[in-house]
Design a protein around this motif. Structure first.
Motif, PDB file in Angstrom:
ATOM      1  N   PRO A   1      68.936  42.826  29.517  1.00 30.29           N
ATOM      2  CA  PRO A   1      68.563  43.526  30.747  1.00 30.29           C
ATOM      3  C   PRO A   1      68.413  45.024  30.531  1.00 30.29           C
ATOM      4  CG  PRO A   1      70.856  42.846  30.827  1.00 30.29           C
ATOM      5  CD  PRO A   1      70.277  42.227  29.597  1.00 30.29           C
ATOM      6  N   VAL A   2      67.522  45.619  31.323  1.00 34.79           N
ATOM      7  CA  VAL A   2      67.284  47.060  31.295  1.00 34.79           C
ATOM      8  C   VAL A   2      67.621  47.608  32.673  1.00 34.79           C
ATOM      9  CG1 VAL A   2      65.546  48.865  30.986  1.00 34.79           C
ATOM     10  CG2 VAL A   2      65.462  46.795  29.573  1.00 34.79           C
TER      11      VAL A   2
ATOM     12  N   LYS B   1      62.758  43.046  37.975  1.00 39.96           N
ATOM     13  CA  LYS B   1      63.949  43.042  37.140  1.00 39.96           C
ATOM     14  C   LYS B   1      63.478  43.096  35.691  1.00 39.96           C
ATOM     15  CE  LYS B   1      66.642  42.580  40.681  1.00 39.96           C
ATOM     16  NZ  LYS B   1      67.388  43.756  41.193  1.00 39.96           N
ATOM     17  N   ARG B   2      63.883  44.133  34.984  1.00 33.68           N
ATOM     18  CA  ARG B   2      63.325  44.424  33.665  1.00 33.68           C
ATOM     19  C   ARG B   2      64.246  43.956  32.539  1.00 33.68           C
ATOM     20  NH1 ARG B   2      63.659  50.144  33.837  1.00 33.68           N
ATOM     21  NH2 ARG B   2      62.526  50.223  31.861  1.00 33.68           N
ATOM     22  N   TYR B   3      63.605  43.460  31.460  1.00 35.14           N
ATOM     23  CA  TYR B   3      64.315  43.025  30.258  1.00 35.14           C
ATOM     24  C   TYR B   3      63.553  43.530  29.039  1.00 35.14           C
ATOM     25  CZ  TYR B   3      66.968  39.860  33.239  1.00 35.14           C
ATOM     26  OH  TYR B   3      67.788  39.350  34.213  1.00 35.14           O
ATOM     27  N   ARG B   4      64.287  43.777  27.973  1.00 34.13           N
ATOM     28  CA  ARG B   4      63.688  44.203  26.716  1.00 34.13           C
ATOM     29  C   ARG B   4      63.946  43.143  25.657  1.00 34.13           C
ATOM     30  NH1 ARG B   4      66.138  48.880  26.088  1.00 34.13           N
ATOM     31  NH2 ARG B   4      64.460  50.047  27.091  1.00 34.13           N
ATOM     32  N   TYR B   5      62.923  42.889  24.826  1.00 37.29           N
ATOM     33  CA  TYR B   5      63.121  41.983  23.704  1.00 37.29           C
ATOM     34  C   TYR B   5      64.161  42.588  22.756  1.00 37.29           C
ATOM     35  CZ  TYR B   5      58.942  39.374  25.080  1.00 37.29           C
ATOM     36  OH  TYR B   5      58.039  38.605  25.761  1.00 37.29           O
TER      37      TYR B   5
ATOM     38  N   ASP C   1      64.396  42.262  19.654  1.00 31.86           N
ATOM     39  CA  ASP C   1      63.865  42.661  18.358  1.00 31.86           C
ATOM     40  C   ASP C   1      62.749  43.707  18.474  1.00 31.86           C
ATOM     41  OD1 ASP C   1      61.894  41.121  19.478  1.00 31.86           O
ATOM     42  OD2 ASP C   1      61.612  39.801  17.737  1.00 31.86           O
ATOM     43  N   GLY C   2      62.716  44.447  19.590  1.00 35.42           N
ATOM     44  CA  GLY C   2      61.685  45.470  19.734  1.00 35.42           C
ATOM     45  C   GLY C   2      61.838  46.240  21.032  1.00 35.42           C
ATOM     46  N   ASP C   3      60.848  47.073  21.330  1.00 37.18           N
ATOM     47  CA  ASP C   3      60.900  47.929  22.512  1.00 37.18           C
ATOM     48  C   ASP C   3      60.108  47.378  23.695  1.00 37.18           C
ATOM     49  OD1 ASP C   3      62.448  49.845  21.192  1.00 37.18           O
ATOM     50  OD2 ASP C   3      60.668  50.827  20.356  1.00 37.18           O
ATOM     51  N   CYS C   4      59.313  46.348  23.464  1.00 33.45           N
ATOM     52  CA  CYS C   4      58.470  45.826  24.544  1.00 33.45           C
ATOM     53  C   CYS C   4      59.326  45.143  25.615  1.00 33.45           C
ATOM     54  CB  CYS C   4      57.453  44.843  23.985  1.00 33.45           C
ATOM     55  SG  CYS C   4      56.136  44.414  25.164  1.00 33.45           S
ATOM     56  N   GLU C   5      58.860  45.220  26.853  1.00 33.09           N
ATOM     57  CA  GLU C   5      59.595  44.658  27.979  1.00 33.09           C
ATOM     58  C   GLU C   5      58.842  43.516  28.647  1.00 33.09           C
ATOM     59  OE1 GLU C   5      60.617  47.620  30.846  1.00 33.09           O
ATOM     60  OE2 GLU C   5      61.876  48.776  29.458  1.00 33.09           O
ATOM     61  N   VAL C   6      59.591  42.656  29.319  1.00 32.19           N
ATOM     62  CA  VAL C   6      59.044  41.732  30.309  1.00 32.19           C
ATOM     63  C   VAL C   6      59.824  41.981  31.594  1.00 32.19           C
ATOM     64  CG1 VAL C   6      58.322  39.926  28.699  1.00 32.19           C
ATOM     65  CG2 VAL C   6      60.629  39.873  29.658  1.00 32.19           C
ATOM     66  N   CYS C   7      59.238  41.620  32.714  1.00 34.03           N
ATOM     67  CA  CYS C   7      59.965  41.778  33.964  1.00 34.03           C
ATOM     68  C   CYS C   7      59.653  40.623  34.900  1.00 34.03           C
ATOM     69  CB  CYS C   7      59.668  43.130  34.605  1.00 34.03           C
ATOM     70  SG  CYS C   7      57.940  43.440  34.979  1.00 34.03           S
ATOM     71  N   PHE C   8      60.426  40.530  35.968  1.00 36.25           N
ATOM     72  CA  PHE C   8      60.339  39.402  36.888  1.00 36.25           C
ATOM     73  C   PHE C   8      60.355  39.910  38.325  1.00 36.25           C
ATOM     74  CE2 PHE C   8      62.459  38.136  33.026  1.00 36.25           C
ATOM     75  CZ  PHE C   8      61.903  36.901  32.701  1.00 36.25           C
ATOM     76  N   ILE C   9      59.472  39.353  39.143  1.00 32.23           N
ATOM     77  CA  ILE C   9      59.513  39.575  40.580  1.00 32.23           C
ATOM     78  C   ILE C   9      59.859  38.231  41.208  1.00 32.23           C
ATOM     79  CG2 ILE C   9      58.193  40.183  42.638  1.00 32.23           C
ATOM     80  CD1 ILE C   9      56.627  42.158  40.967  1.00 32.23           C
ATOM     81  N   SER C  10      61.073  38.152  41.756  1.00 30.31           N
ATOM     82  CA  SER C  10      61.625  36.851  42.156  1.00 30.31           C
ATOM     83  C   SER C  10      61.899  36.818  43.654  1.00 30.31           C
ATOM     84  CB  SER C  10      62.900  36.566  41.370  1.00 30.31           C
ATOM     85  OG  SER C  10      63.765  37.697  41.387  1.00 30.31           O
TER      86      SER C  10
END
Length: 338
Positions: A229-230, A240-244, A246-255
């Motif tokens: 989590p970020v 809601k933001r998350y970071r991989y 093994d790197g700096d790239c993020e994914v996020c969720f709108i729930s």
């Protein structure tokens, strides 16, 4: 006018303004404007019903005096509105507005990216729901290929515009695209935001069993072993933001369905014909256009907007049931913006 952040009945401040600039779209996405309803003969709003750029800017100045700091332009497809860079230029000049974004399907983005950037646009959210050409063409209802949209994203990034991808996930329709989409945009260094299928409007045939929840998607991506989590960048941040790991790239969720965030919602919406909505799932709005076109002073506009927000107690997503979603009449997404 001095800044005076306005609170609603649940002590939520007004911070984010979504402005729909058109109800027209060149896609017919199944979850927004299904072509069975929005056919080639569908009657969209005539030009005279739309707010002019001057009217939009005047309203935005009043909103800014009540605490608005972020503006996002939506539609329909906002890039169908002629002269949009000029509106961005006008909005960017408003004191207190710190951020202007745009949500688009991306089809026209590549050709307009340079003029949008020079007008002051720095961030876009691009909708893309699949990488498989046949599946994506079926979802968008026009046979548009994902490669076209990705090329528009890359063109925008090369100019200096930050890109985020929005993916609406539906069980049995495109949930098999979750992992391929995540892999591609991780490789490209673009944040991918997964959005739970919501019951916006009354035209998309929404059912709870079609919803891929945040937890479902999170686990498909490897869960805690792959994502961390970020912290939010500001109070009330929706994704809601998350970071991989093994790197700096993020994914996020709108729930909005499984983890409703009504308690921290700071968004207000202005439709293309000048109605103010205090919730994405609203049934009716307040007519600002009549005030704008009747010679009302800025003080009267401010009082009207404040009055609507002070009475606001919307928390639809926290109260949602499948029966209520099916029976309640709601404004369509193509009209109010996402």
């Amino acid at each position: 006018m001095a800044v005076n952040p306005q609170l609603d009945q649940l002590a939520r401040p007004m911070r984010d303004l979504r402005i729909s600039v058109t109800d027209r779209c060149n896609f017919r996405c199944t979850y927004c404007m299904p072509k069975e309803i929005f056919g080639d003969d569908y009657a969209f709003m005539p030009k005279e019903q739309l707010l002019s750029f001057e009217e939009i800017t005047r309203a935005a100045k009043v909103y800014a005096s009540l605490g608005i700091r972020k503006i996002r332009l939506t539609g329909g497809e906002p890039l169908l509105r002629r002269g949009l860079p000029e509106l961005i230029r006008m909005l960017a000049a408003i004191p207190g507005i710190d951020d202007i974004g745009l949500t688009t399907n991306g089809l026209l983005l590549g050709g307009q990216a340079e003029s949008l950037y020079h007008a002051g646009l720095r961030r876009v959210n691009v909708s893309l729901d699949a990488l498989d050409p046949e599946r994506f063409g079926r979802i968008n209802g026009r046979g548009i290929q994902p490669s076209v949209i990705i090329a528009s994203m890359e063109r925008s990034r090369s100019i200096g515009i930050e890109v985020r991808v929005n993916m609406v996930v539906q069980k049995g329709l495109n949930d098999q695209e979750i992992v391929p989409m995540a892999a591609l945009f991780k490789k490209l260094g673009i944040t991918l935001c997964f959005i739970e299928f919501m019951d916006v409007g009354n035209d998309n045939g929404w059912r709870m069993q079609q919803v891929m929840t945040k937890r479902d998607i999170f686990e498909r991506l490897g869960g805690d072993a792959e994502l961390m989590p970020v912290s939010p960048r500001y109070p009330g941040e929706v994704p809601k933001r998350y970071r991989y790991r093994d790197g700096d790239c993020e994914v996020c969720f709108i729930s909005s369905v499984s983890e409703a965030f009504c308690s921290s919602c700071t968004r207000v919406r202005l439709s293309s014909d000048g109605k103010m909505y205090s919730c994405l799932f609203a049934s009716k709005g307040f007519d600002l256009r009549s005030l704008l076109r009747s010679g009302a002073s800025d003080e009267l506009l401010l009082a009207a907007i404040r009055g609507v927000w002070e009475k606001r107690e919307d928390r639809y997503s926290e109260e949602r049931t499948e029966q209520r979603a099916m029976s309640r009449k709601k404004i369509g997404m193509s009209y109010i913006g996402g």
